[in-house]
Design a protein around this motif. Sequence first.
Motif, PDB file in Angstrom:
ATOM      1  N   MET A 179      94.037  71.006 -22.658  1.00 44.24           N
ATOM      2  CA  MET A 179      94.333  70.789 -21.244  1.00 44.24           C
ATOM      3  C   MET A 179      95.780  70.372 -21.021  1.00 44.24           C
ATOM      4  N   ALA A 180      96.313  69.511 -21.876  1.00 46.09           N
ATOM      5  CA  ALA A 180      97.681  69.028 -21.682  1.00 46.09           C
ATOM      6  C   ALA A 180      98.678  70.182 -21.708  1.00 46.09           C
ATOM      7  N   VAL A 181      98.517  71.081 -22.688  1.00 46.80           N
ATOM      8  CA  VAL A 181      99.406  72.238 -22.783  1.00 46.80           C
ATOM      9  C   VAL A 181      99.179  73.169 -21.595  1.00 46.80           C
ATOM     10  N   GLY A 182      97.913  73.337 -21.216  1.00 42.47           N
ATOM     11  CA  GLY A 182      97.588  74.205 -20.091  1.00 42.47           C
ATOM     12  C   GLY A 182      98.229  73.727 -18.809  1.00 42.47           C
ATOM     13  N   LEU A 183      98.136  72.437 -18.540  1.00 34.99           N
ATOM     14  CA  LEU A 183      98.714  71.895 -17.311  1.00 34.99           C
ATOM     15  C   LEU A 183     100.243  71.969 -17.346  1.00 34.99           C
ATOM     16  N   ASN A 205      93.482  71.694  -9.444  1.00 33.51           N
ATOM     17  CA  ASN A 205      92.149  71.437 -10.003  1.00 33.51           C
ATOM     18  C   ASN A 205      92.242  70.877 -11.424  1.00 33.51           C
ATOM     19  N   GLY A 206      93.234  71.383 -12.176  1.00 33.00           N
ATOM     20  CA  GLY A 206      93.421  70.872 -13.532  1.00 33.00           C
ATOM     21  C   GLY A 206      93.812  69.414 -13.533  1.00 33.00           C
ATOM     22  N   PHE A 207      94.709  69.032 -12.634  1.00 34.24           N
ATOM     23  CA  PHE A 207      95.120  67.634 -12.551  1.00 34.24           C
ATOM     24  C   PHE A 207      93.954  66.743 -12.107  1.00 34.24           C
ATOM     25  N   ILE A 208      93.154  67.251 -11.160  1.00 33.07           N
ATOM     26  CA  ILE A 208      91.990  66.477 -10.717  1.00 33.07           C
ATOM     27  C   ILE A 208      91.026  66.259 -11.884  1.00 33.07           C
ATOM     28  N   LYS A 209      90.782  67.328 -12.636  1.00 33.94           N
ATOM     29  CA  LYS A 209      89.874  67.238 -13.777  1.00 33.94           C
ATOM     30  C   LYS A 209      90.411  66.286 -14.836  1.00 33.94           C
ATOM     31  N   ALA A 210      91.729  66.243 -14.954  1.00 34.46           N
ATOM     32  CA  ALA A 210      92.348  65.361 -15.951  1.00 34.46           C
ATOM     33  C   ALA A 210      92.370  63.912 -15.503  1.00 34.46           C
ATOM     34  N   GLY A 211      91.928  63.653 -14.276  1.00 31.90           N
ATOM     35  CA  GLY A 211      91.861  62.282 -13.790  1.00 31.90           C
ATOM     36  C   GLY A 211      93.148  61.756 -13.191  1.00 31.90           C
ATOM     37  N   ILE A 212      94.077  62.660 -12.848  1.00 27.46           N
ATOM     38  CA  ILE A 212      95.317  62.225 -12.212  1.00 27.46           C
ATOM     39  C   ILE A 212      94.989  61.756 -10.790  1.00 27.46           C
ATOM     40  N   PRO A 213      95.505  60.612 -10.358  1.00 30.37           N
ATOM     41  CA  PRO A 213      95.216  60.124  -9.004  1.00 30.37           C
ATOM     42  C   PRO A 213      95.569  61.161  -7.945  1.00 30.37           C
ATOM     43  N   PRO A 214      94.690  61.357  -6.959  1.00 27.68           N
ATOM     44  CA  PRO A 214      94.901  62.416  -5.970  1.00 27.68           C
ATOM     45  C   PRO A 214      96.213  62.301  -5.204  1.00 27.68           C
ATOM     46  N   PHE A 215      96.679  61.088  -4.948  1.00 30.16           N
ATOM     47  CA  PHE A 215      97.930  60.953  -4.177  1.00 30.16           C
ATOM     48  C   PHE A 215      99.125  61.444  -4.989  1.00 30.16           C
ATOM     49  N   GLU A 216      98.988  61.474  -6.326  1.00 29.82           N
ATOM     50  CA  GLU A 216     100.056  62.004  -7.167  1.00 29.82           C
ATOM     51  C   GLU A 216     100.015  63.530  -7.214  1.00 29.82           C
ATOM     52  N   VAL A 217      98.873  64.084  -6.944  1.00 31.05           N
ATOM     53  CA  VAL A 217      98.710  65.544  -6.963  1.00 31.05           C
ATOM     54  C   VAL A 217      99.075  66.155  -5.608  1.00 31.05           C
ATOM     55  N   MET A 218      98.982  65.356  -4.552  1.00 33.91           N
ATOM     56  CA  MET A 218      99.191  65.862  -3.201  1.00 33.91           C
ATOM     57  C   MET A 218     100.518  66.598  -3.009  1.00 33.91           C
ATOM     58  N   PRO A 219     101.654  66.148  -3.608  1.00 40.12           N
ATOM     59  CA  PRO A 219     102.904  66.887  -3.409  1.00 40.12           C
ATOM     60  C   PRO A 219     102.837  68.352  -3.802  1.00 40.12           C
ATOM     61  N   ILE A 220     102.045  68.666  -4.816  1.00 42.95           N
ATOM     62  CA  ILE A 220     101.890  70.068  -5.217  1.00 42.95           C
ATOM     63  C   ILE A 220     101.218  70.846  -4.095  1.00 42.95           C
ATOM     64  N   ALA A 221     100.175  70.260  -3.520  1.00 41.80           N
ATOM     65  CA  ALA A 221      99.474  70.909  -2.414  1.00 41.80           C
ATOM     66  C   ALA A 221     100.412  71.077  -1.214  1.00 41.80           C
ATOM     67  N   ASP A 222     101.263  70.092  -0.989  1.00 43.21           N
ATOM     68  CA  ASP A 222     102.202  70.177   0.134  1.00 43.21           C
ATOM     69  C   ASP A 222     103.191  71.330  -0.062  1.00 43.21           C
ATOM     70  N   ILE A 223     103.709  71.463  -1.282  1.00 43.35           N
ATOM     71  CA  ILE A 223     104.654  72.554  -1.578  1.00 43.35           C
ATOM     72  C   ILE A 223     103.980  73.904  -1.393  1.00 43.35           C
ATOM     73  N   ALA A 224     102.763  74.025  -1.912  1.00 48.04           N
ATOM     74  CA  ALA A 224     102.037  75.292  -1.781  1.00 48.04           C
ATOM     75  C   ALA A 224     101.746  75.598  -0.318  1.00 48.04           C
ATOM     76  N   TYR A 225     101.387  74.574   0.440  1.00 42.60           N
ATOM     77  CA  TYR A 225     101.086  74.784   1.864  1.00 42.60           C
ATOM     78  C   TYR A 225     102.328  75.246   2.617  1.00 42.60           C
ATOM     79  N   GLU A 226     103.500  74.756   2.220  1.00 44.19           N
ATOM     80  CA  GLU A 226     104.737  75.200   2.845  1.00 44.19           C
ATOM     81  C   GLU A 226     104.991  76.684   2.570  1.00 44.19           C
ATOM     82  N   GLN A 227     104.527  77.148   1.418  1.00 43.72           N
ATOM     83  CA  GLN A 227     104.710  78.562   1.073  1.00 43.72           C
ATOM     84  C   GLN A 227     103.807  79.465   1.904  1.00 43.72           C
ATOM     85  N   ASP A 228     102.578  79.014   2.127  1.00 41.11           N
ATOM     86  CA  ASP A 228     101.625  79.844   2.877  1.00 41.11           C
ATOM     87  C   ASP A 228     100.584  78.933   3.531  1.00 41.11           C
ATOM     88  N   SER A 229     100.808  78.641   4.790  1.00 43.36           N
ATOM     89  CA  SER A 229      99.911  77.733   5.513  1.00 43.36           C
ATOM     90  C   SER A 229      98.617  78.417   5.934  1.00 43.36           C
TER      91      SER A 229
END
Length: 444
Positions: A179-183, A205-229
Motif C-alpha cells: 500500500m505504501a508504494v501504491g499510494l 480511497n487509498g488514504f482513507i483505507k490507510a487510516g489517514i485523517p480525512p481532513f488531511e486527505v481533503m486537499p486532494i479532493a479539493d484539487i480534483a474538484y477544481e479540475q472537474d466540478s
Amino acid sequence: MAKFSLLLGIILLLVNTSAYNARAQENDISTENIGIMAYNLSDEELIELLKERLRTDSLSTRNWVMLGGLWENRMQFDSAIVVYQRAIAIDSTCTKCKQHLASSLANLGKNGWALRIYQEILEADSSNVSVRSQYARLLRRDGQFLGAFLQFEHLLQADTLNSYIWEQLGDCAMRIDSMAVGLYAYNKSFELNPANMPLSIKLINGFIKAGIPPFEVMPIADIAYEQDSTYVPIVRTKGYLFFLSQVYPDAEKWLEKASIMGDSSRFTQKFLGISKYHIGKHLAATEYLERAFEKDTTDNVLNYIMANSYIQIGGWPRAIELLDITEELLTPNPKEVALLYASRGEAYKKANQYQKAIAQFEKALELHPEYKAYIYEIGICYYNAKDYDNAKRTLEDFLLFADDSTAMRSINERAPMAKHFIRRINGETFFLDGTNVKIKESSE
C-alpha cells in the motif's frame, strides 16, 4: 473522400504503429514507395491486392506485415497470427513482426505465448520501450502483478514524468499488498496529472483505507474538484470525507449535491440519510435510508439508524420491524455455526485426534439436531479410535433414522457404510475383551 481518409489512416497505423498504438522499431521493413496508399480500396480489396503481390513476391516482409495489420483491423486475429508467423519465418530478426504476433495472440487470450514472445524481444533489445510497455500491460492483464510492477518500474527509469506509468505502478503495488508504494505512485501520478479524476478517487480511497485523517486527505479532493466540478464521484467523496470528520452539515451538503447531480447509489443514499439523522432531520433521514434499504436489507448499521429515525418521528411499528431484522441478522444461524464445528471435526478426524473430533461433531449435532449425519461421523470416529462399543452403539442409533421413509438423503447415503462398519466391529470384537475397547489418540 471520407472513405479514402479512413483508408489512409489505417495504412499509416499499420506502417508506423503497433496494434496497441505504441511506437515500434521498424527493423528492415521499409516504408518507401508505398504505392498501395494511393488506392481508394476497401479492406477486402486491399487484402486481395496484397495477396496478389505476395504471390509474385512471397519474401516481402513488409507486405506480410501490412496484410497481418489488415486482418488485425478486421479483428480476425487467427489469420493475422498465420501471416505474422510467415513473416518471421522469412526474417527471424523482424521485431515488428514479433510484436504484432504477440499483440494478436494476446487479443485471442493466448497470453502465455504472447508473453514469451515479448520476453524474447526484450532479451535481444532491452531498450525497446514499446515492447516493454505492451509486455507490462499484458502481465497486469494476466494477473501477474509482481512481474508487471517490475516492468513498469523499469519503464519509469526512462520516463519519470509519465503519469500513466506511475498510475499503473500504483495499481500493481496495491494488488501485491504494497500500500505504501501504491499510494506513493498514485500521488506522483496525481501531481503530474491532477485532471485524472478516476485516479483522484483511487488515491483518496487509498488514504482513507490507510487510516489517514480525512481532513488531511481533503486537499486532494479539493484539487480534483477544481479540475472537474461535474465529476459526481469526487462530489460524493468530498461529502464522505466530511462525514468521516463528523462534520455532518457539510457532509449533508455535498452528498445532497451528488444526489441532485443524479447519484442514486446506495452509498450516497446511506450516508446522506445518516448525516441527516445526526443533524436532527429524521423524516428526511428515513426517506434516504429507505432507498438504501431497498438495495440491501442486511446492513445492520443502516437498519439501526433508520429504526431510531422512525422512533423520533413516531413510526414505532416500522422501527420495531427494523430492529427485529437487525436482531435476526446479528444472531448467528445455528446450522451455519454447526458447519464450522463439523469442518473442525473433520480436520481433527483426519489428524487422527478422534476425541477432539467427536467433541466437535457432538457440538455440531447439538446446534443442528435434524442433521443426523453427524451421528454417523461420531460413530466413525469411535471406530477409528477402536472404541468399538461406543462405535457400534452410535452407528446403530444412526441406522434407526434410516428406517424412516422420510429420511434425509445424507442418512440414506451413509446407511450402507454404517452397516458395513457394524459388521466389521462384530468381527473385530469377537476376540477382544473389554480392556481393549477405549479411545486411543494417535496424535495430539
